[in-house]
Every structure is written in structure tokens, then in C-alpha cells.
Motif scaffolding. Structure first.
Motif, PDB file in Angstrom:
ATOM      1  N   VAL A  61       0.800  -1.156   0.202  1.00 17.06           N
ATOM      2  CA  VAL A  61      -0.158  -0.036  -0.051  1.00 17.06           C
ATOM      3  C   VAL A  61       0.801   1.277  -0.141  1.00 17.06           C
ATOM      4  N   ARG A  62       2.009   1.200   0.752  1.00 19.03           N
ATOM      5  CA  ARG A  62       2.696   2.401   0.982  1.00 19.03           C
ATOM      6  C   ARG A  62       3.412   2.626  -0.363  1.00 19.03           C
ATOM      7  N   ALA A 103      13.225   7.852  11.086  1.00 20.59           N
ATOM      8  CA  ALA A 103      13.105   6.772  11.591  1.00 20.59           C
ATOM      9  C   ALA A 103      11.640   6.315  11.351  1.00 20.59           C
ATOM     10  N   SER A 104      10.558   7.071  11.136  1.00 19.04           N
ATOM     11  CA  SER A 104       9.227   6.924  11.260  1.00 19.04           C
ATOM     12  C   SER A 104       8.722   6.995   9.754  1.00 19.04           C
ATOM     13  N   GLY A 105       9.398   7.543   8.713  1.00 25.83           N
ATOM     14  CA  GLY A 105       8.895   7.429   7.518  1.00 25.83           C
ATOM     15  C   GLY A 105       9.866   8.617   6.703  1.00 25.83           C
ATOM     16  N   VAL A 119       5.033  10.503   4.988  1.00 26.67           N
ATOM     17  CA  VAL A 119       4.637   9.171   4.670  1.00 26.67           C
ATOM     18  C   VAL A 119       5.380   8.264   5.510  1.00 26.67           C
ATOM     19  N   GLU A 120       4.406   7.674   6.403  1.00 25.85           N
ATOM     20  CA  GLU A 120       4.854   6.814   7.424  1.00 25.85           C
ATOM     21  C   GLU A 120       5.223   5.547   7.154  1.00 25.85           C
ATOM     22  N   SER A 121       6.258   5.066   7.636  1.00 24.43           N
ATOM     23  CA  SER A 121       6.923   3.566   7.248  1.00 24.43           C
ATOM     24  C   SER A 121       5.755   2.607   7.050  1.00 24.43           C
ATOM     25  N   ALA A 122       4.916   2.710   7.950  1.00 16.18           N
ATOM     26  CA  ALA A 122       3.693   1.696   7.746  1.00 16.18           C
ATOM     27  C   ALA A 122       2.708   1.982   6.836  1.00 16.18           C
ATOM     28  N   GLY A 123       2.737   2.994   6.123  1.00 16.70           N
ATOM     29  CA  GLY A 123       1.946   3.152   5.138  1.00 16.70           C
ATOM     30  C   GLY A 123       1.071   4.513   5.045  1.00 16.70           C
ATOM     31  N   PRO A 124       0.429   4.891   6.168  1.00 11.02           N
ATOM     32  CA  PRO A 124      -0.306   6.193   6.091  1.00 11.02           C
ATOM     33  C   PRO A 124       0.537   7.523   5.619  1.00 11.02           C
ATOM     34  N   PHE A 125      -0.356   8.515   4.991  1.00  7.63           N
ATOM     35  CA  PHE A 125       0.499   9.764   4.684  1.00  7.63           C
ATOM     36  C   PHE A 125      -0.242  11.005   5.260  1.00  7.63           C
ATOM     37  N   HIS A 126       0.418  12.107   5.428  1.00 12.89           N
ATOM     38  CA  HIS A 126      -0.186  13.281   5.893  1.00 12.89           C
ATOM     39  C   HIS A 126       0.350  14.568   5.232  1.00 12.89           C
ATOM     40  N   ILE A 127      -0.718  15.226   4.537  1.00 10.27           N
ATOM     41  CA  ILE A 127      -0.357  16.494   3.891  1.00 10.27           C
ATOM     42  C   ILE A 127      -0.178  17.534   4.738  1.00 10.27           C
ATOM     43  N   LEU A 128       0.876  18.176   4.416  1.00 10.31           N
ATOM     44  CA  LEU A 128       0.951  19.607   5.424  1.00 10.31           C
ATOM     45  C   LEU A 128       1.372  20.810   4.762  1.00 10.31           C
ATOM     46  N   ASP A 129       0.448  21.937   4.989  1.00 12.35           N
ATOM     47  CA  ASP A 129       0.954  23.084   4.274  1.00 12.35           C
ATOM     48  C   ASP A 129       1.786  23.854   5.287  1.00 12.35           C
TER      49      ASP A 129
END
Length: 237
Positions: A61-62, A103-105, A119-129
């Protein structure tokens, strides 16, 4: 995999959307889903971020998230109903510059706008302005979006929903265990606006936000990175 509307793609249980905890992908996002025997794309899918992290094929998925996130346009190959492979042009998010491996992504930056994606190492992602990145750079916790969601519920709660707090709603939906960490440590703000019946069932309008559980190394990165960061000019985009 699970494909019912508002059911988690990975666990099959109901998804009450709240940024950073339970989200969905837009149907037009052409994210390939090679882990899924029943669907070509991971578009229009809902999921709990924790379920993605624990999914035994989260690395796939990642990989597909990254393939879409880190390109502006690319070509993907799809199997047609004729049994042949066909090429299709896909638009990505355009975060083409990797600026950190943590270490986390990983963190990628847009070359045109003041925007990043973690993008986390485990898959989820977070968009930041830029505003969100600056919040993290100051060592503050980041609260998710509190916009209004319209969501089809799996059953009719009746008028009583108007008086429910968030734990009561989660108990009704039988998903409180999935959101217990949010309730305990991330200060959720919940508000019910209105509800009513549609052809599909009962639809609730609500807002729900909470602090997003981002790792400390993301905060540390932006605290240093933004000290010398020069905001991009719109005319150069």
C-alpha cells in the motif's frame, strides 16, 4: 478486502471519518491496488489508519501511495476487459523532492508550493501546508481539519443522535474500541449538525477533529528545516 461504502478497506468495520485517524480516498485518485483481488484502484475506499498500519501487506500500500504522491504525471498499465494491458496517463500529487528520511518515515516537498507530505513507514500519509509545518516546528500538536462531513450511517439512530456525545455515537456504531486512543489522549472536538433520510439510509452531518498522532521526529525535522526555509513565490509556481 472490504468494499462496502464507509467500511474499512482492511478490517470491514464502520469508518467515522476524522483526519489523522480514519479517512477515505477520492474515487478519481488512480492509486493502484495490487494487494486487492477484486479492485484495480484504491479509490473511493475508506480506512482506519491503524488498520492500514497493521495490515500484513502495508508495504505494498505504501509503495502505491508513494508512486502516486511523488509524481506529477506518469503512465500506468491496466488490464482491460479484453484481457490485454492498456496504458493510461495518471496525475499524481507532485511531491517530487524527498527532503528527509526519518526513523518513522519520509518527508517529500512540492517544488512549486509550500507543501509537504509525511509518509509513514507503515503506510499512512499526511499532507502539510506551511501553517501546519510551522505549528509542528514550534513543538505544538497539530489538530486535524474540523470541516463538516456528511456520512451514511449503518443504521437509523433516530432523534436521540442529537443529544449524543462522541462516545455514545461510537458505541452506537460499535467502533468505540477503534477510536479509544483518540478519546483518551487526543482531545476530540465533536459536533452534530443535522441528520435525515436519503434513499440509501440515514445521513448525518457532523464535524469531528482531534490532534493527529505524528511522531516526534517529524516535529524535530520541521523545527530545524524551517529556520532556513524561504517560502515559494506564487509567481514562480
Amino acid at each position: 478486502m472490504f468494499h462496502e461504502r464507509y467500511s474499512c478497506h482492511f478490517c470491514g468495520r464502520f469508518v467515522l471519518e476524522v483526519e489523522g485517524w480514519a479517512e477515505s480516498t477520492q474515487p478519481y485518485h488512480q492509486i493502484l491496488a495490487p494487494w486487492d483481488d477484486e479492485a484495480t484502484f484504491f479509490g473511493g475506499a475508506s480506512y482506519h489508519l491503524a488498520c492500514l498500519r497493521s495490515f500484513d501487506r502495508h508495504a505494498e500500500v505504501r509503495r502505491e501511495f508513494l508512486a502516486w504522491i511523488t509524481v506529477t504525471r506518469d503512465t500506468i498499465s491496466l488490464m482491460g476487459t479484453d484481457g490485454l494491458q492498456h496504458e493510461s496517463t495518471r496525475t499524481g500529487l507532485g511531491f517530487t523532492e524527498r527532503v528527509a528520511v526519518l526513523a518513522s518515515g519520509e518527508i517529500y516537498e512540492s517544488p512549486r508550493f509550500d507543501r509537504w507530505v509525511f509518509v509513514e513507514s507503515a503506510g499512512p500519509f499526511h499532507i502539510l501546508d506551511l501553517e501546519r509545518a510551522e505549528t509542528l516546528g514550534r513543538g505544538e500538536r497539530l489538530r486535524g481539519n474540523d470541516g463538516v462531513h456528511s456520512q451514511l450511517l449503518p443504521a437509523d439512530p433516530g432523534k436521540r443522535i442529537e443529544k449524543w456525545d462522541l462516545p455514545a455515537l461510537l458505541d452506537f456504531l460499535q467502533i468505540r474500541d477503534l477510536y479509544q486512543g483518540l478519546l483518551d489522549d487526543y482531545a476530540p472536538n465533536y459536533r452534530f449538525f443535522e441528520g435525515g433520510h436519503s434513499r440509501a439510509g440515514y445521513v448525518a452531518d457532523y464535524s469531528l477533529s482531534a490532534y493527529i498522532p505524528l511522531p516526534d521526529d517529524v516535529t524535530t525535522f520541521f523545527a530545524g528545516y524551517l529556520r532556513d526555509y524561504v517560502p515559494k513565490r506564487l509567481e514562480d509556481a
